[in-house]
Design an enzyme around this catalytic site. Sequence first.
Site, PDB file in Angstrom:
ATOM      1  N   HIS A 106      12.416  -6.117   3.699  1.00 42.10           N
ATOM      2  CA  HIS A 106      13.291  -5.164   3.014  1.00 42.10           C
ATOM      3  C   HIS A 106      14.390  -4.633   3.917  1.00 42.10           C
ATOM      4  O   HIS A 106      14.971  -3.588   3.646  1.00 42.10           O
ATOM      5  CB  HIS A 106      12.458  -4.018   2.417  1.00 42.10           C
ATOM      6  CG  HIS A 106      11.535  -4.468   1.309  1.00 42.10           C
ATOM      7  ND1 HIS A 106      10.465  -3.746   0.860  1.00 42.10           N
ATOM      8  CD2 HIS A 106      11.541  -5.611   0.559  1.00 42.10           C
ATOM      9  CE1 HIS A 106       9.839  -4.413  -0.123  1.00 42.10           C
ATOM     10  NE2 HIS A 106      10.475  -5.548  -0.306  1.00 42.10           N
ATOM     11  N   ARG A 130       4.911   6.352  -2.419  1.00 42.21           N
ATOM     12  CA  ARG A 130       4.161   6.657  -3.625  1.00 42.21           C
ATOM     13  C   ARG A 130       3.035   7.667  -3.441  1.00 42.21           C
ATOM     14  O   ARG A 130       2.394   8.039  -4.422  1.00 42.21           O
ATOM     15  CB  ARG A 130       3.624   5.347  -4.233  1.00 42.21           C
ATOM     16  CG  ARG A 130       4.772   4.474  -4.700  1.00 42.21           C
ATOM     17  CD  ARG A 130       4.382   3.095  -5.170  1.00 42.21           C
ATOM     18  NE  ARG A 130       5.589   2.358  -5.557  1.00 42.21           N
ATOM     19  CZ  ARG A 130       6.415   1.743  -4.675  1.00 42.21           C
ATOM     20  NH1 ARG A 130       6.130   1.727  -3.379  1.00 42.21           N
ATOM     21  NH2 ARG A 130       7.511   1.156  -5.100  1.00 42.21           N
ATOM     22  N   ASN A 150      -6.042   0.644   3.942  1.00 43.76           N
ATOM     23  CA  ASN A 150      -5.210   1.592   3.195  1.00 43.76           C
ATOM     24  C   ASN A 150      -6.072   2.754   2.730  1.00 43.76           C
ATOM     25  O   ASN A 150      -7.202   2.555   2.305  1.00 43.76           O
ATOM     26  CB  ASN A 150      -4.591   0.894   1.970  1.00 43.76           C
ATOM     27  CG  ASN A 150      -3.331   1.573   1.482  1.00 43.76           C
ATOM     28  OD1 ASN A 150      -2.348   1.627   2.205  1.00 43.76           O
ATOM     29  ND2 ASN A 150      -3.365   2.102   0.275  1.00 43.76           N
TER      30      ASN A 150
HETATM   31  P1  OAD Z   1       3.728   2.936  -0.760  1.00 45.06           P
HETATM   32  O1  OAD Z   1       4.156   4.357  -0.628  1.00 45.06           O
HETATM   33  O2  OAD Z   1       3.782   2.322  -2.106  1.00 45.06           O
HETATM   34  O3  OAD Z   1       2.239   2.743  -0.232  1.00 45.06           O
HETATM   35  C1  OAD Z   1       1.862   3.256   1.014  1.00 45.06           C
HETATM   36  C2  OAD Z   1       0.340   3.298   1.046  1.00 45.06           C
HETATM   37  O4  OAD Z   1      -0.061   3.725   2.348  1.00 45.06           O
HETATM   38  C3  OAD Z   1      -0.255   4.281   0.044  1.00 45.06           C
HETATM   39  O5  OAD Z   1      -1.193   3.591  -0.770  1.00 45.06           O
HETATM   40  C4  OAD Z   1      -0.966   5.346   0.917  1.00 45.06           C
HETATM   41  O6  OAD Z   1      -2.207   5.742   0.385  1.00 45.06           O
HETATM   42  C5  OAD Z   1      -1.160   4.609   2.230  1.00 45.06           C
HETATM   43  N1  OAD Z   1      -1.114   5.473   3.426  1.00 45.06           N
HETATM   44  C6  OAD Z   1      -0.179   6.375   3.776  1.00 45.06           C
HETATM   45  N2  OAD Z   1      -0.443   6.920   4.980  1.00 45.06           N
HETATM   46  C7  OAD Z   1      -1.612   6.364   5.405  1.00 45.06           C
HETATM   47  C8  OAD Z   1      -2.432   6.511   6.573  1.00 45.06           C
HETATM   48  N3  OAD Z   1      -2.095   7.346   7.569  1.00 45.06           N
HETATM   49  N4  OAD Z   1      -3.570   5.780   6.643  1.00 45.06           N
HETATM   50  C9  OAD Z   1      -3.921   4.924   5.642  1.00 45.06           C
HETATM   51  N5  OAD Z   1      -3.183   4.738   4.534  1.00 45.06           N
HETATM   52  C10 OAD Z   1      -2.040   5.438   4.405  1.00 45.06           C
HETATM   53  O7  OAD Z   1       4.594   2.096   0.318  1.00 45.06           O
HETATM   54  P2  OAD Z   1       4.799   0.502   0.412  1.00 45.06           P
HETATM   55  O8  OAD Z   1       3.650  -0.226  -0.155  1.00 45.06           O
HETATM   56  O9  OAD Z   1       5.248   0.199   1.771  1.00 45.06           O
HETATM   57  O10 OAD Z   1      10.814  -1.096  -1.069  1.00 45.06           O
HETATM   58  O11 OAD Z   1       6.038   0.339  -0.569  1.00 45.06           O
HETATM   59  C11 OAD Z   1       6.536  -0.933  -0.840  1.00 45.06           C
HETATM   60  C12 OAD Z   1       8.003  -0.874  -1.127  1.00 45.06           C
HETATM   61  O12 OAD Z   1       8.268   0.077  -2.165  1.00 45.06           O
HETATM   62  C13 OAD Z   1       8.848  -0.373   0.018  1.00 45.06           C
HETATM   63  O13 OAD Z   1       9.113  -1.360   0.981  1.00 45.06           O
HETATM   64  C14 OAD Z   1      10.097   0.074  -0.659  1.00 45.06           C
HETATM   65  C15 OAD Z   1       9.473   0.818  -1.819  1.00 45.06           C
HETATM   66  O14 OAD Z   1      10.259   0.900  -2.958  1.00 45.06           O
HETATM   67  C16 OAD Z   1      12.052  -1.019  -1.593  1.00 45.06           C
HETATM   68  O15 OAD Z   1      12.633   0.037  -1.721  1.00 45.06           O
HETATM   69  C17 OAD Z   1      12.640  -2.329  -2.000  1.00 45.06           C
END
Ligand code: OAD
Length: 246
Positions: free
Chosen positions: A119, A34, A218
Amino acid sequence: SGIERLGDMIAEARTIVPFTGAGISTECGIPDFRSPGGIWTRHRPIPFDEFVASQEARDESWRRRFAMEEVFAAARPGRGHRALASLYRAGKVPAVITQNIDNLHQASGFAPEHVVELHGNTTYARCIGCGQAYPLDWVRRRFDDDGTAPNCTACDKPVKTATISFGQMMPDNEMQRATALSQACDLFIAIGSSLVVWPAAGFPMMAKRAGARLVIINREPTEQDDIADLVIHHDIGETLGPFVGN
Ligand code: OAD
Ligand code: ZN
């Protein structure tokens, strides 16, 4: 500072359960979902029922997976993974709960049985009918030979990465293990997740309700910052780097 408080909380805790999302793997070259440039900013998710119903959707799903293969194959554990593995080896972390499918917790030193993959895992494939596992290069060869995504040699149902898609049932065993871990820890650390996808996003709250302290690390604010005892809006590698031990 936040990192000092985190250090105190880690030192005071007896049982720490980390819960990870895609943000822990971005420094390893794997995009999250996202953030700007994230997977869901480039592709529409293919829901499970569509994968089951449509050969075209299966072909598209596998083309996307093959396009990512170099990224997944080259990825090595980052500082976040290594810090958690250090706490695991020190006996403070019994297991990690992850939404990630990239196998990097195992690569960092967690025994496979101590990684709860809510997942699934994208480094191999499974038949959606009988559950038969297949290596990805088997799928790749069949795809290249036939120009289309293969079905199971045993039951002829579609073969899919061993991951959970939207609309697909959550794995029972993993849900139960994640529940038990969340309820039995005294420190729960949510790392690199926007905490918007349920039921996975329910575990931080479950831990908090069961009496654990809750830390959220985060870059961006998350849905659940308001219930956390400590929120660190900072880079994960920089935040957890100091906790990488041996
Ligand atoms: P997201 O992409 O929703 O969230 C990742 C978060 O990590 C974001 O809020 C970024 O700001 C943060 N982030 C990225 N890089 C970072 C860094 N180096 N340091 C600190 N923060 C950082 O990903 P998830 O929450 O994992 O599931 O997504 C949840 C689920 O949505 C996934 O497992 C997947 C997806 O759809 C399925 O497909 C069922
Ligand atoms: Zn099968």
